[in-house]
Design a protein around this motif. Structure first.
Motif, PDB file in Angstrom:
ATOM      1  N   GLY A 118       0.993  -1.032   0.138  1.00 40.89           N
ATOM      2  CA  GLY A 118      -0.234   0.100  -0.104  1.00 40.89           C
ATOM      3  C   GLY A 118       1.078   1.193  -0.076  1.00 40.89           C
ATOM      4  N   GLN A 119       2.271   0.972   0.197  1.00 40.86           N
ATOM      5  CA  GLN A 119       2.981   2.356   0.076  1.00 40.86           C
ATOM      6  C   GLN A 119       2.386   3.444   1.143  1.00 40.86           C
ATOM      7  OE1 GLN A 119       5.623   2.873  -2.836  1.00 40.86           O
ATOM      8  NE2 GLN A 119       5.925   0.830  -1.790  1.00 40.86           N
ATOM      9  N   ALA A 120       2.112   2.949   2.306  1.00 42.75           N
ATOM     10  CA  ALA A 120       1.541   3.991   3.113  1.00 42.75           C
ATOM     11  C   ALA A 120       2.495   4.638   3.917  1.00 42.75           C
ATOM     12  CB  ALA A 120       0.698   3.187   4.431  1.00 42.75           C
ATOM     13  N   ASN A 121       3.667   3.933   4.225  1.00 41.88           N
ATOM     14  CA  ASN A 121       4.855   4.679   5.012  1.00 41.88           C
ATOM     15  C   ASN A 121       5.507   5.658   3.992  1.00 41.88           C
ATOM     16  OD1 ASN A 121       5.547   4.307   7.629  1.00 41.88           O
ATOM     17  ND2 ASN A 121       7.026   2.448   7.132  1.00 41.88           N
ATOM     18  N   VAL A 122       5.723   5.387   2.955  1.00 43.63           N
ATOM     19  CA  VAL A 122       6.046   6.217   1.831  1.00 43.63           C
ATOM     20  C   VAL A 122       5.543   7.520   1.819  1.00 43.63           C
ATOM     21  CG1 VAL A 122       7.255   6.160  -0.500  1.00 43.63           C
ATOM     22  CG2 VAL A 122       7.455   4.061   0.840  1.00 43.63           C
ATOM     23  N   ARG A 123       4.098   7.266   1.739  1.00 44.52           N
ATOM     24  CA  ARG A 123       3.340   8.383   1.182  1.00 44.52           C
ATOM     25  C   ARG A 123       3.069   9.381   2.474  1.00 44.52           C
ATOM     26  NH1 ARG A 123       0.314   4.979  -1.220  1.00 44.52           N
ATOM     27  NH2 ARG A 123      -1.318   5.028   0.234  1.00 44.52           N
ATOM     28  N   ARG A 124       3.961   8.967   3.666  1.00 42.63           N
ATOM     29  CA  ARG A 124       3.871  10.175   4.597  1.00 42.63           C
ATOM     30  C   ARG A 124       4.205  11.441   4.282  1.00 42.63           C
ATOM     31  NH1 ARG A 124       6.100   8.169  10.102  1.00 42.63           N
ATOM     32  NH2 ARG A 124       7.447   6.841   8.693  1.00 42.63           N
ATOM     33  N   LYS A 125       5.110  11.373   3.154  1.00 42.25           N
ATOM     34  CA  LYS A 125       5.498  12.712   2.567  1.00 42.25           C
ATOM     35  C   LYS A 125       4.729  12.696   1.159  1.00 42.25           C
ATOM     36  CE  LYS A 125       9.516  14.933   2.841  1.00 42.25           C
ATOM     37  NZ  LYS A 125      11.123  15.160   2.870  1.00 42.25           N
ATOM     38  N   THR A 126       3.830  13.442   1.068  1.00 41.39           N
ATOM     39  CA  THR A 126       2.867  13.253   0.082  1.00 41.39           C
ATOM     40  C   THR A 126       3.330  13.264  -1.330  1.00 41.39           C
ATOM     41  OG1 THR A 126       1.434  14.740   1.357  1.00 41.39           O
ATOM     42  CG2 THR A 126       0.503  14.161  -0.753  1.00 41.39           C
ATOM     43  N   LEU A 127       3.879  14.314  -1.653  1.00 40.94           N
ATOM     44  CA  LEU A 127       4.468  14.174  -3.317  1.00 40.94           C
ATOM     45  C   LEU A 127       5.398  13.021  -3.811  1.00 40.94           C
ATOM     46  CD1 LEU A 127       3.963  17.960  -4.542  1.00 40.94           C
ATOM     47  CD2 LEU A 127       2.549  16.063  -5.205  1.00 40.94           C
ATOM     48  N   PRO A 128       6.622  13.128  -2.815  1.00 42.11           N
ATOM     49  CA  PRO A 128       7.546  12.065  -3.104  1.00 42.11           C
ATOM     50  C   PRO A 128       6.960  10.739  -2.829  1.00 42.11           C
ATOM     51  CG  PRO A 128       8.588  14.141  -1.573  1.00 42.11           C
ATOM     52  CD  PRO A 128       7.157  14.370  -1.865  1.00 42.11           C
ATOM     53  N   GLY A 129       6.220  10.705  -2.036  1.00 43.11           N
ATOM     54  CA  GLY A 129       5.448   9.281  -1.643  1.00 43.11           C
ATOM     55  C   GLY A 129       4.687   8.890  -2.894  1.00 43.11           C
ATOM     56  N   LEU A 130       4.054   9.661  -3.518  1.00 40.71           N
ATOM     57  CA  LEU A 130       3.156   9.297  -4.657  1.00 40.71           C
ATOM     58  C   LEU A 130       4.177   9.142  -5.649  1.00 40.71           C
ATOM     59  CD1 LEU A 130       0.213   9.617  -5.014  1.00 40.71           C
ATOM     60  CD2 LEU A 130       0.136  11.702  -6.130  1.00 40.71           C
ATOM     61  N   ALA A 131       5.382   9.901  -5.829  1.00 35.33           N
ATOM     62  CA  ALA A 131       5.981   9.471  -7.133  1.00 35.33           C
ATOM     63  C   ALA A 131       6.492   8.166  -6.885  1.00 35.33           C
ATOM     64  CB  ALA A 131       7.201  10.491  -7.221  1.00 35.33           C
ATOM     65  N   HIS A 132       6.869   7.788  -5.592  1.00 32.24           N
ATOM     66  CA  HIS A 132       7.550   6.542  -5.455  1.00 32.24           C
ATOM     67  C   HIS A 132       6.283   5.398  -5.469  1.00 32.24           C
ATOM     68  CE1 HIS A 132       9.040   3.057  -2.984  1.00 32.24           C
ATOM     69  NE2 HIS A 132      10.337   3.352  -3.478  1.00 32.24           N
ATOM     70  N   THR A 133       5.152   5.758  -5.391  1.00 32.86           N
ATOM     71  CA  THR A 133       4.189   4.905  -5.513  1.00 32.86           C
ATOM     72  C   THR A 133       3.872   4.612  -6.974  1.00 32.86           C
ATOM     73  OG1 THR A 133       3.175   5.575  -3.533  1.00 32.86           O
ATOM     74  CG2 THR A 133       1.549   4.182  -5.164  1.00 32.86           C
ATOM     75  N   PHE A 134       3.807   5.447  -7.726  1.00 31.54           N
ATOM     76  CA  PHE A 134       3.935   5.351  -9.211  1.00 31.54           C
ATOM     77  C   PHE A 134       5.334   4.308  -9.702  1.00 31.54           C
ATOM     78  CE2 PHE A 134       1.699   9.624 -10.120  1.00 31.54           C
ATOM     79  CZ  PHE A 134       0.503   9.219  -9.791  1.00 31.54           C
ATOM     80  N   ILE A 135       6.190   4.764  -9.120  1.00 34.93           N
ATOM     81  CA  ILE A 135       7.251   3.963  -9.603  1.00 34.93           C
ATOM     82  C   ILE A 135       7.387   2.407  -9.227  1.00 34.93           C
ATOM     83  CG2 ILE A 135       9.930   3.735  -9.397  1.00 34.93           C
ATOM     84  CD1 ILE A 135      10.253   6.788  -9.195  1.00 34.93           C
ATOM     85  N   PHE A 136       6.871   2.327  -7.964  1.00 33.93           N
ATOM     86  CA  PHE A 136       6.862   1.058  -7.585  1.00 33.93           C
ATOM     87  C   PHE A 136       5.565   0.438  -8.149  1.00 33.93           C
ATOM     88  CE2 PHE A 136       4.633  -1.802  -4.414  1.00 33.93           C
ATOM     89  CZ  PHE A 136       5.521  -2.406  -4.080  1.00 33.93           C
ATOM     90  N   PHE A 137       4.367   0.779  -8.543  1.00 35.78           N
ATOM     91  CA  PHE A 137       3.466  -0.080  -9.172  1.00 35.78           C
ATOM     92  C   PHE A 137       3.909  -0.203 -10.691  1.00 35.78           C
ATOM     93  CE2 PHE A 137       0.865   0.775  -5.086  1.00 35.78           C
ATOM     94  CZ  PHE A 137       0.746  -0.555  -4.881  1.00 35.78           C
TER      95      PHE A 137
END
Lengths: 529, 143
Positions: free
Chosen positions: B61-80
């Motif tokens: 779910g990438q919840a830990n990474v998304r605690r920082k919204t924009l960088p977290g969203l970018a990581h979520t995009f890359i991850f998925f």
């Protein structure tokens, strides 16, 4: 103007290059697949790719000859495969090892926010060394932590030491441990541990200044997306430096001596520990062993002039609320937090065991701590030494008393008020809301938040024994926090820790600010008088 | 089968075998290193169901990474995006070794849906990288 904590080294550049190339070639393979003739019995890719399909028109691929399409497909295919397979080989040796290690590291993370320093078995005569001096002395979980780090830099961004130009960066510490581990892997894999060099050595990146800059605030651990326990490395390394090498900031020697001789860091006579409450009718446990609450006052609350005023306010509030409490007085010793976090596990054991024997003698129903450092160690670490009792912080207790109607606000406002989170109350133990609810209740609902608050609260600079060390490198941490307090526009800043109160007062005084620093006990005392 | 297909099949087989062998040898060495260190961890594996939940929330779910919204969203995009690309890349790899391998015919509807989604998610990887590069080049340190 790239943030300092975001590094773009060769490794990072290669990973970006590899990944982008994988995606580009993937989409070109897809695009060409839509143009290839469909062999009998094969899947028809026409219209299968909404984005890659656009490349066909964009690059005029549909104008290519059938041979050209096949050649284009093969070129994209081979490039895609070469990149993917190269990346596969590259991953284990790069920071992208986190692709493999992050998930197990998160799966195996500590499930509780609260944590204890590892208890070193000082009685074990078979141990040749204490603490962490060489990478070979890491355990498998530490190594998994090292593998899981992706060097995202969030820890460095939050770290009060890194943010004030100290040589410590939690990210770099983890990276440097990993590099040292891999560099010395031959000796470790062949079990030639005596050939493994100490990680603090001439020319090595991990130095004494790095290790002693840490305030143990846990901002790094809290923010880490892959749950690395940075402090497990730093505190164990300090233990080795103190117990095995006798290497620590020279000014700490006096503090250690004072703790050893008088059981408090300032060296005041241990017999005078209860002098702060002379004439206040505060009972001692020795006179009232059946008291509902054992109040562990702590060294700052007993000896420090600022801390004594906080203790006096707290005593008045407890008496006003009709709490049945008693203190240990001269029977109390330093809780051991400072010695333990400064790496002197031997001294910490001595102090803790002394307190454990005293506390176990009374078997209290509940222990109150006015200082978050006392609170944390009594609650989470005394259990390692055989004392497991319910422990409550003064922030929680005062709010409970208020909810019970035993502390009624007199309606006088403190004015514009803000709150500084103590690391050992907030990040270490998750006590974030009770002090806020209490302060709002005592100040007609008004409370302004500082920019860095709650889990992201910024350390005052006193934790990890730093209260008793000189801060000669970089900007002073308490000045950084004082500037933030001034920026909040509040006329009073509330603290829930006597060390935070001292550090904030010093910082604000140096900034020639008139902002008052008050402990929450003092605010409640004034608001309920 | 023409000679190019035979050669491609052989080369792909060799490349895959060599790359995976290197990968497993390197990972095996890292694992050996992890278990060769002297320190003893007090860690005990417990609360497996809670841990699985954390794995779903924080890793998948990438919840830990998304605690920082924009960088977290970018990581979520890359991850998925990267996850989504892998099955098709693996299929292409298999097809390179064995040209008769045709997974698309087993469950054509599901396969078609997957290809459609993977193609969009792959593009999101690039969006994530554009943001990551922008952040590294242009953004200042948060105050």
């Amino acid at each position: 103007l790239r943030p300092a904590y975001l590094t773009l080294g060769t490794d990072a550049n290669l990973i970006i290059f590899f990944t982008c190339l994988i995606i580009f070639t993937f989409q070109f393979v897809n695009a060409f697949q839509t143009l290839l003739p469909v062999a009998p019995g094969a899947y028809d890719y026409h219209g299968a790719f909404p984005i890659s399909g656009l490349l066909v028109g964009l690059f005029g691929l549909n104008a290519m000859s059938p041979e050209g399409v096949v050649a284009g497909y093969e070129a994209a295919y081979w490039l895609h495969m070469a990149t993917i397979l190269s990346f596969l080989v590259y991953i284990p040796g790069s920071k992208h090892l986190h692709l493999l290690a992050a998930a197990p590291n998160v799966f195996l993370k500590p499930l509780r926010r609260e944590k204890a320093i590892i208890k070193t078995d000082l009685e074990n005569e078979s141990l040749e060394t204490f603490g962490l001096g060489r990478v070979s002395e890491l355990n498998w979980k530490n190594v998994l932590n090292l593998y899981a780090c992706t060097e995202c830099g969030r820890c460095e961004e939050q770290c009060p030491a890194a943010g004030t130009e100290k040589p410590l960066s939690p990210k770099k510490v983890i990276h440097d441990f990993k590099v040292d581990l891999l560099d010395q892997s031959e000796a470790i894999l062949s079990s030639n541990f005596d050939q493994v060099k100490p990680f603090v050595r001439d020319g090595a990146p991990i130095t004494g200044d790095v290790l002693w800059s840490c305030t143990t605030c846990r901002a790094c651990e809290d923010i880490c997306p892959v749950n690395i326990d940075h402090l497990d490395f730093i505190i164990e390394a300090r233990k080795f430096q103190v117990l095995m090498e006798a290497r620590f900031p020279p000014e700490v020697q006096e503090t250690f001596t004072n703790l050893e001789n008088q059981a408090n860091p300032w060296g005041f006579s241990a017999d005078s520990r209860a002098d702060w409450c002379r004439g206040m009718d505060v009972p001692l446990m020795s006179d009232k062993p059946e008291a509902d609450l054992l109040w562990f006052v702590g060294c700052a609350g007993s000896f420090d002039d600022r801390g004594k005023k906080i203790s006096q306010a707290m005593a008045r509030v407890l008496q006003r609320a009709g709490v049945d409490f008693a203190i240990l007085g001269p029977e109390e010793a330093c809780n051991g937090d400072m010695a333990r976090r400064a790496g002197n596990e031997y001294l910490a054991h001595m102090l803790i065991q002394q307190n454990v024997e005293t506390i176990n003698g009374y078997r209290p129903k509940r222990i109150l701590a006015g200082c978050p450092h006392c609170y944390n160690i009594l609650k989470n670490e005394y259990i390692q030494f055989g004392a497991a009792y319910p422990v409550v912080s003064h922030a929680e207790l005062l709010f409970d008393l208020h909810k019970q109607g035993r502390l009624r606000p007199n309606g006088k406002s403190t004015g514009s008020l803000t709150f500084h989170d103590s690391c050992y109350l907030g990040r270490w133990n998750g006590v974030l809301q009770p002090p806020r609810d209490l302060l709002r209740s005592m100040n007609s609902g008004q409370l302004t938040e500082l920019t860095r608050n709650r889990e992201k609260g910024f350390c005052c600079g006193a934790g990890g024994g730093r209260m008793f060390m000189e801060e000669t490198l970089g900007k002073r941490i308490n000045m950084d926090r004082a500037e933030e307090v001034i920026g909040s526009g509040a006329s009073t800043v509330a603290a829930a820790c006597p060390f935070c109160a001292t550090m904030l007062s010093d910082g604000l005084r140096d900034k020639e600010s008139g902002i008052a620093v008050k402990d929450i006990a003092e605010i409640v005392d004034e608001a309920t008088a | 089968m023409d000679s190019y297909t035979i050669a491609k099949s052989f080369l792909m087989f060799m490349a895959v075998a060599v790359a995976f062998s290197f990968f497993f040898l390197r990972v095996k060495r890292l694992y050996r290193l992890m278990t060769a260190v002297e320190g003893v961890s007090a860690f005990k594996l417990d609360q497996i169901s809670t841990r699985i939940g954390i794995l779903f929330k924080d890793v998948l779910g990438q919840a830990n990474v998304r605690r920082k919204t924009l960088p977290g969203l970018a990581h979520t995009f890359i991850f998925f995006g990267f996850l989504a690309v892998q099955p098709h890349s693996l299929e292409l790899m298999m097809k390179g070794v064995c040209p008769a391998f045709e997974v698309g015919l087993w469950l054509p509807d599901i396969y078609g849906g997957y290809l459609f989604a993977a193609d969009i998610l792959a593009t999101l990887v690039l969006v994530g990288f554009v943001y990551a590069i922008y952040r590294r080049v242009f953004c200042g340190r948060p105050t």
